[in-house]
Design a protein around this motif. Sequence first.
Motif, short mmCIF file in Angstrom:
data_model
loop_
_atom_site.label_atom_id
_atom_site.label_comp_id
_atom_site.label_asym_id
_atom_site.label_seq_id
_atom_site.Cartn_x
_atom_site.Cartn_y
_atom_site.Cartn_z
N HIS A 75 -3.45 -0.35 3.63
CA HIS A 75 -2.78 -0.89 2.44
C HIS A 75 -3.81 -1.60 1.58
CE1 HIS A 75 -0.33 -3.83 0.13
NE2 HIS A 75 0.54 -2.84 0.11
N ASP A 76 -4.12 -1.03 0.42
CA ASP A 76 -5.02 -1.64 -0.56
C ASP A 76 -4.63 -1.12 -1.93
OD1 ASP A 76 -7.00 -2.82 -2.01
OD2 ASP A 76 -8.63 -2.26 -0.65
N ILE A 77 -3.90 -1.94 -2.66
CA ILE A 77 -3.36 -1.51 -3.95
C ILE A 77 -4.47 -1.23 -4.95
CG2 ILE A 77 -1.89 -2.23 -5.89
CD1 ILE A 77 -0.22 -3.82 -3.93
N THR A 78 -5.51 -2.05 -4.97
CA THR A 78 -6.58 -1.88 -5.95
C THR A 78 -7.40 -0.62 -5.71
OG1 THR A 78 -8.04 -3.26 -4.60
CG2 THR A 78 -6.75 -4.36 -6.32
N VAL A 79 -7.35 -0.07 -4.51
CA VAL A 79 -8.12 1.14 -4.19
C VAL A 79 -7.27 2.39 -4.36
CG1 VAL A 79 -9.35 2.37 -2.35
CG2 VAL A 79 -9.70 -0.08 -2.66
N ASP A 80 -6.03 2.36 -3.88
CA ASP A 80 -5.19 3.56 -3.85
C ASP A 80 -4.39 3.79 -5.12
OD1 ASP A 80 -6.03 4.27 -1.34
OD2 ASP A 80 -4.38 3.29 -0.29
N ILE A 81 -3.97 2.74 -5.79
CA ILE A 81 -3.03 2.86 -6.90
C ILE A 81 -3.79 2.86 -8.22
CG2 ILE A 81 -0.93 1.91 -7.94
CD1 ILE A 81 -0.63 2.84 -5.05
N PRO A 82 -3.44 3.76 -9.16
CA PRO A 82 -4.06 3.71 -10.49
C PRO A 82 -3.83 2.37 -11.18
CG PRO A 82 -2.90 5.79 -10.17
CD PRO A 82 -2.55 4.93 -9.01
N VAL A 83 -4.71 2.08 -12.13
CA VAL A 83 -4.70 0.75 -12.76
C VAL A 83 -3.39 0.48 -13.49
CG1 VAL A 83 -5.88 -0.72 -14.44
CG2 VAL A 83 -7.20 0.84 -13.02
N GLU A 84 -2.81 1.48 -14.15
CA GLU A 84 -1.60 1.26 -14.94
C GLU A 84 -0.36 1.01 -14.09
OE1 GLU A 84 -2.39 5.75 -14.77
OE2 GLU A 84 -3.51 3.87 -15.04
N PHE A 85 -0.44 1.31 -12.76
CA PHE A 85 0.71 1.14 -11.88
C PHE A 85 0.51 0.01 -10.88
CE2 PHE A 85 0.87 5.93 -12.52
CZ PHE A 85 1.73 5.83 -13.60
#
Length: 336
Positions: A138-148
Amino acid sequence: MSDFDSNPFADPDLSNPFQDSSVTQVRQTGPPGLEEYNPFTDAKPMPAGMAPKTAAPTISAQPAIMKPTEEPPAYSQPQSQQTRAAAELLRRQEELERKAAELDRREREMQSISASGGRKNNWPPLPENFPMAPCFYHDITVDIPVEFQKTVKIMYYLWMFHTVTLLANMIGCLAWFCVESSRGVDFGLSILWFMLFTPCSFVCWYRPLYGAFRSDSSFRFFIFFFVYICQFGIYVLQCIGITGWGASGWISALTGLNHSIPVGIIMILIAALFTSLAVMSLIMFKKVHAMYRTTGASFEKAQQEFATGVMSNKTVQTATANAASRAAQGTLKEQI
């Protein structure tokens, strides 16, 4: 020589020409103000007895300057506009630097992951000497695009708020059980809801949402929508607080208030937590649905992803191969 230097008018034998009677008569009968008349000025002679007017201030002569019919364009902006423009440029520069730093960090993260042979699970964050290892990465800054990223973070905090509310509900039901011994069922169910809904909510609706934004998966979006609608219905029931269902909702809080005011106040606060949780869940459901519509996802795409995922599953492939081989063997036996 002394005769030539003497003043001829000083001689007493000679008469003063300005004292002649004809000159004196002309001066007396002439127009008034003639004595003050100066032929070398433009001013007219003033009558006798009248004070001369104050002379107008002299205007210094200056060269003639032609004024343009149109004003030249303003090449310099006002100071306030320049300040705002400079602040806007600084803000954009900081935003670009932040995005560049984020991309650099993600690149280093991916390089470290590839160097270590794969990503290691880091959630839940457990100590190293704990007997159970983390189950998810779980790492939002790595897996998820910036706009989401902002939306996913809000949903993660909403899940944490959901967990805290269930824990508070368990404490409220325990307090209710302490003042009224017949409420043991509510306390037992509150423990069950906390132990059941905490991991299930993370696995059943948060992880599908996380994966949907990570890989732009329509199938995961549909899983999230279906499960989250059910979760919202559970929030509404817990907010109502039907007696005997293990939830410190409004009905249970008002009932507990009749037996103990402190316990009733605690349960009212928990009912307010359930209410706010239901409201925020509905708001975030609408927000995620609006973002889902902008990603180009559709039901047909979800069906294709489901079919591709099922056929690419090794277990499904093995079961299909075994079923096909058994059918073929049965057909050969019948022919023999």
